[in-house]
Design an enzyme around this catalytic site. Structure first.
Site, PDB file in Angstrom:
ATOM      1  N   HIS A   1       0.855  -1.189   0.000  1.00 31.91           N
ATOM      2  CA  HIS A   1       0.000   0.000   0.000  1.00 31.91           C
ATOM      3  C   HIS A   1       0.888   1.235   0.000  1.00 31.91           C
ATOM      4  O   HIS A   1       2.021   1.190   0.490  1.00 31.91           O
ATOM      5  CB  HIS A   1      -0.904   0.019   1.238  1.00 31.91           C
ATOM      6  CG  HIS A   1      -1.860  -1.133   1.293  1.00 31.91           C
ATOM      7  ND1 HIS A   1      -3.051  -1.150   0.615  1.00 31.91           N
ATOM      8  CD2 HIS A   1      -1.786  -2.318   1.948  1.00 31.91           C
ATOM      9  CE1 HIS A   1      -3.675  -2.290   0.849  1.00 31.91           C
ATOM     10  NE2 HIS A   1      -2.929  -3.028   1.658  1.00 31.91           N
TER      11      HIS A   1
ATOM     12  N   THR B   1      15.618  -5.559   6.482  1.00 30.06           N
ATOM     13  CA  THR B   1      15.244  -4.342   5.761  1.00 30.06           C
ATOM     14  C   THR B   1      16.386  -3.809   4.901  1.00 30.06           C
ATOM     15  O   THR B   1      16.160  -2.925   4.085  1.00 30.06           O
ATOM     16  CB  THR B   1      14.825  -3.238   6.748  1.00 30.06           C
ATOM     17  OG1 THR B   1      15.915  -2.964   7.641  1.00 30.06           O
ATOM     18  CG2 THR B   1      13.613  -3.671   7.567  1.00 30.06           C
ATOM     19  N   LYS B   2      17.606  -4.342   5.104  1.00 34.53           N
ATOM     20  CA  LYS B   2      18.770  -3.880   4.350  1.00 34.53           C
ATOM     21  C   LYS B   2      19.557  -5.089   3.847  1.00 34.53           C
ATOM     22  O   LYS B   2      19.386  -6.210   4.335  1.00 34.53           O
ATOM     23  CB  LYS B   2      19.668  -3.011   5.232  1.00 34.53           C
ATOM     24  CG  LYS B   2      19.012  -1.704   5.649  1.00 34.53           C
ATOM     25  CD  LYS B   2      19.951  -0.862   6.502  1.00 34.53           C
ATOM     26  CE  LYS B   2      19.283   0.440   6.922  1.00 34.53           C
ATOM     27  NZ  LYS B   2      20.150   1.252   7.798  1.00 34.53           N
TER      28      LYS B   2
ATOM     29  N   ARG C   1      20.664  -7.103  12.081  1.00 31.90           N
ATOM     30  CA  ARG C   1      22.027  -6.565  12.051  1.00 31.90           C
ATOM     31  C   ARG C   1      23.028  -7.721  12.086  1.00 31.90           C
ATOM     32  O   ARG C   1      22.714  -8.794  12.589  1.00 31.90           O
ATOM     33  CB  ARG C   1      22.274  -5.654  13.268  1.00 31.90           C
ATOM     34  CG  ARG C   1      21.448  -4.386  13.253  1.00 31.90           C
ATOM     35  CD  ARG C   1      21.818  -3.486  14.429  1.00 31.90           C
ATOM     36  NE  ARG C   1      21.147  -2.207  14.381  1.00 31.90           N
ATOM     37  CZ  ARG C   1      19.945  -1.958  14.878  1.00 31.90           C
ATOM     38  NH1 ARG C   1      19.279  -2.928  15.473  1.00 31.90           N
ATOM     39  NH2 ARG C   1      19.417  -0.759  14.778  1.00 31.90           N
TER      40      ARG C   1
ATOM     41  N   LYS D   1      27.621 -11.907  13.466  1.00 33.11           N
ATOM     42  CA  LYS D   1      28.768 -12.812  13.365  1.00 33.11           C
ATOM     43  C   LYS D   1      29.173 -12.937  11.895  1.00 33.11           C
ATOM     44  O   LYS D   1      28.335 -12.889  10.995  1.00 33.11           O
ATOM     45  CB  LYS D   1      28.375 -14.188  13.908  1.00 33.11           C
ATOM     46  CG  LYS D   1      29.525 -15.184  13.965  1.00 33.11           C
ATOM     47  CD  LYS D   1      29.083 -16.504  14.594  1.00 33.11           C
ATOM     48  CE  LYS D   1      30.224 -17.498  14.670  1.00 33.11           C
ATOM     49  NZ  LYS D   1      29.817 -18.759  15.289  1.00 33.11           N
TER      50      LYS D   1
END
Length: 202
Positions: A126, A180-181, A195, A198
């Site tokens: 959306h 998200t990245k 994130r 390791k």
């Protein structure tokens, strides 16, 4: 006896693929029925719309029965592939009870495993602006970006992979993570947002 069992498994997998409207590939193992979305008959008739394309490599394993995974499934696999979009699945990929929603492109590399209950979406679904979400053609203002998941990746259970993400070869995504990245190759990521925790030694 072993050859008879192999014939039985192949026949059952072929039947499950057929009733799921999922493209069959020799050597595929489909445990239970998955769900593939396509436009209804009226849209196909009036707009000429058809579902997008699903390309499947050799040795694809798709687990859809609720008792087919040792940690359990919350749903069968669901593939929503919009017109002109394409899902590419490499060789020896395993997916358990997950959802792939593809508006543009989702690519999954060879020897990749996707755990139970994952959500992989290459679209926001959306628009961000509230006034645009109320319009009948809201999807025109929705942001889509391709997802690329590399070779030898392991995505743990209940993960979410968002639009525009590239996950490098050999990476591991910890259970319950929200990606998200981009994820570098040969790293372990976890958390919300995910994130690096390791680096995997070669």
């Amino acid at each position: 006896m072993n050859s008879i069992y192999k014939i039985y498994v192949c026949a059952k997998s072929r039947w499950n693929a057929w009733r799921s409207r999922f493209p069959w590939r020799e050597g595929m193992f489909m445990d239970g029925r998955c769900y593939v979305w396509e436009p209804n008959w009226l849209l196909r008739l009036l707009r000429g719309q058809h579902r997008g394309r699903i390309e499947v490599g050799r040795g694809f394993k798709c687990i859809n029965r609720f008792d087919g995974n040792l940690i359990g499934l919350i749903q069968p696999c669901m593939f929503t592939v919009f017109p002109n979009a394409v899902v590419r699945i490499g060789d020896n990929v395993g997916i358990s009870g997950s959802t792939l929603r593809c508006s543009e492109s989702i690519t999954i590399g060879n020897n990749t495993t996707i755990g139970s209950g994952c959500l992989i979406v290459d679209t926001d679904g959306h628009p961000l602006r509230a006034e645009e979400r109320t319009k009948s053609d809201y999807f025109r203002n929705t942001v889509n970006r391709p997802i690329v998941i590399g070779d030898d990746v392991f995505i743990g259970a209940r993960c979410i992979v968002m639009k525009g993400v590239t996950i490098g070869n050999g990476a591991i995504v910890g259970a319950g993570s929200v990606v998200t990245k981009d994820v570098p190759p040969n790293t372990v990521v976890a958390g919300n947002p995910a994130r690096v925790v390791k680096v995997i030694d070669n």
